[in-house]
Design a protein around this motif. Structure first.
Motif, short mmCIF file in Angstrom:
data_model
loop_
_atom_site.label_atom_id
_atom_site.label_comp_id
_atom_site.label_asym_id
_atom_site.label_seq_id
_atom_site.Cartn_x
_atom_site.Cartn_y
_atom_site.Cartn_z
N TYR A 10 0.83 -1.21 0.00
CA TYR A 10 0.00 0.00 0.00
C TYR A 10 0.87 1.26 0.00
O TYR A 10 0.50 2.27 -0.62
N LEU A 11 2.03 1.22 0.65
CA LEU A 11 2.93 2.37 0.61
C LEU A 11 3.60 2.48 -0.76
O LEU A 11 3.75 3.59 -1.29
N GLU A 12 3.96 1.35 -1.34
CA GLU A 12 4.52 1.37 -2.70
C GLU A 12 3.53 1.98 -3.69
O GLU A 12 3.91 2.76 -4.55
N TYR A 52 1.98 9.30 -6.23
CA TYR A 52 2.51 10.67 -6.10
C TYR A 52 3.67 10.90 -7.05
O TYR A 52 3.84 12.02 -7.57
N SER A 53 4.47 9.89 -7.33
CA SER A 53 5.56 10.03 -8.30
C SER A 53 4.99 10.36 -9.67
O SER A 53 5.52 11.23 -10.38
N ARG A 86 11.29 16.79 -12.10
CA ARG A 86 11.95 15.51 -12.32
C ARG A 86 12.18 14.92 -10.94
O ARG A 86 12.85 15.53 -10.11
N LEU A 87 11.63 13.76 -10.69
CA LEU A 87 11.71 13.12 -9.38
C LEU A 87 12.60 11.90 -9.44
O LEU A 87 12.49 11.09 -10.36
N GLU A 88 13.45 11.78 -8.45
CA GLU A 88 14.28 10.58 -8.30
C GLU A 88 14.19 10.16 -6.83
O GLU A 88 14.24 11.00 -5.93
N ILE A 89 14.04 8.86 -6.62
CA ILE A 89 14.03 8.32 -5.26
C ILE A 89 15.19 7.34 -5.15
O ILE A 89 15.27 6.37 -5.91
N VAL A 90 16.09 7.63 -4.22
CA VAL A 90 17.27 6.79 -3.99
C VAL A 90 17.08 6.12 -2.63
O VAL A 90 16.84 6.79 -1.63
N HIS A 141 9.57 5.85 9.07
CA HIS A 141 10.26 6.49 7.96
C HIS A 141 9.71 6.08 6.60
O HIS A 141 9.76 6.85 5.65
N GLN A 142 9.12 4.88 6.50
CA GLN A 142 8.52 4.47 5.23
C GLN A 142 7.29 5.34 4.92
O GLN A 142 7.09 5.77 3.79
N LEU A 143 6.46 5.58 5.93
CA LEU A 143 5.27 6.43 5.74
C LEU A 143 5.67 7.87 5.45
O LEU A 143 5.00 8.58 4.70
N MET A 144 6.78 8.30 6.02
CA MET A 144 7.23 9.68 5.81
C MET A 144 7.50 9.96 4.34
O MET A 144 7.32 11.08 3.88
N ARG A 145 7.89 8.94 3.59
CA ARG A 145 8.10 9.14 2.15
C ARG A 145 6.81 9.57 1.48
O ARG A 145 6.80 10.47 0.64
N VAL A 146 5.71 8.91 1.84
CA VAL A 146 4.42 9.26 1.25
C VAL A 146 4.02 10.67 1.66
O VAL A 146 3.59 11.47 0.83
N ILE A 147 4.17 10.98 2.94
CA ILE A 147 3.80 12.30 3.43
C ILE A 147 4.63 13.38 2.73
O ILE A 147 4.09 14.40 2.29
#
Length: 159
Positions: free
Chosen positions: A15-17, A23-24, A32-36, A134-140
């Motif tokens: 669900y987080l993915e 949002y991406s 331009r979005l990059e997630i590392v 911290h995983q949820l913080m990515r979505v926020i």
């Protein structure tokens, strides 16, 4: 503008993915979005303060390896400055006007960020006095960046 999230650990929850993917996709209109993702360290039960500091330092080295010299670095930290959505949009717009074309947002692991990462950050922000995984913080964070771009463009942002 380029936005990079440098984060510790992998997302395991579907669900987080899905939320991150949504949002991406939405942000593709604005930047331009990059997630590392860098590897996290296992934290033993009842870890000592020294062990926790060593874990933060190892994760911090991995984070710092991805920090670009020309980027404006924003660390997400509990003691960072809190902003409303409107204030964040104005702040991001101001950074762009000042010529900051690459923003790197840093999200640490479950123990937070190393002092070396905090020292490298140009600023620290916080979204709440509450603590989030911290995983949820990515979505926020992605949601707030998306909301900020909509505010900057004068588009409705609170549906």
């Amino acid at each position: 503008m380029k936005i990079t999230l440098v984060t510790v650990g992998k997302i395991k929850e579907k669900y987080l993915e899905a939320a991150i993917a949504e949002y991406s996709k939405r942000l593709g209109r604005y930047c331009r979005l990059e997630i590392v993702q860098v590897a996290d360290e296992k934290t033993p039960d009842k870890a000592s303060e020294l062990q926790e500091a060593q874990i933060r330092d190892k994760e911090g080295e991995r984070i710092l390896a991805h920090i670009k010299e020309d980027a404006y670095v924003i660390a997400l930290a509990i003691d960072g400055k809190q902003r409303s959505s409107e204030e964040m949009a104005a702040w991001m717009e101001d950074l762009g006007v000042r010529g900051e074309s690459h923003l790197q947002f840093i999200i640490g692991g479950s123990l937070g960020l190393s002092q070396a990462v905090l020292n490298r950050a140009d600023t620290k922000i916080s979204f709440s006095r509450l603590t989030f995984p911290h995983q949820l913080m990515r979505v926020i964070l992605l949601e707030q960046i998306y909301r900020s771009f909509r505010i900057i463009k004068g588009e409705p942002y609170h549906k």
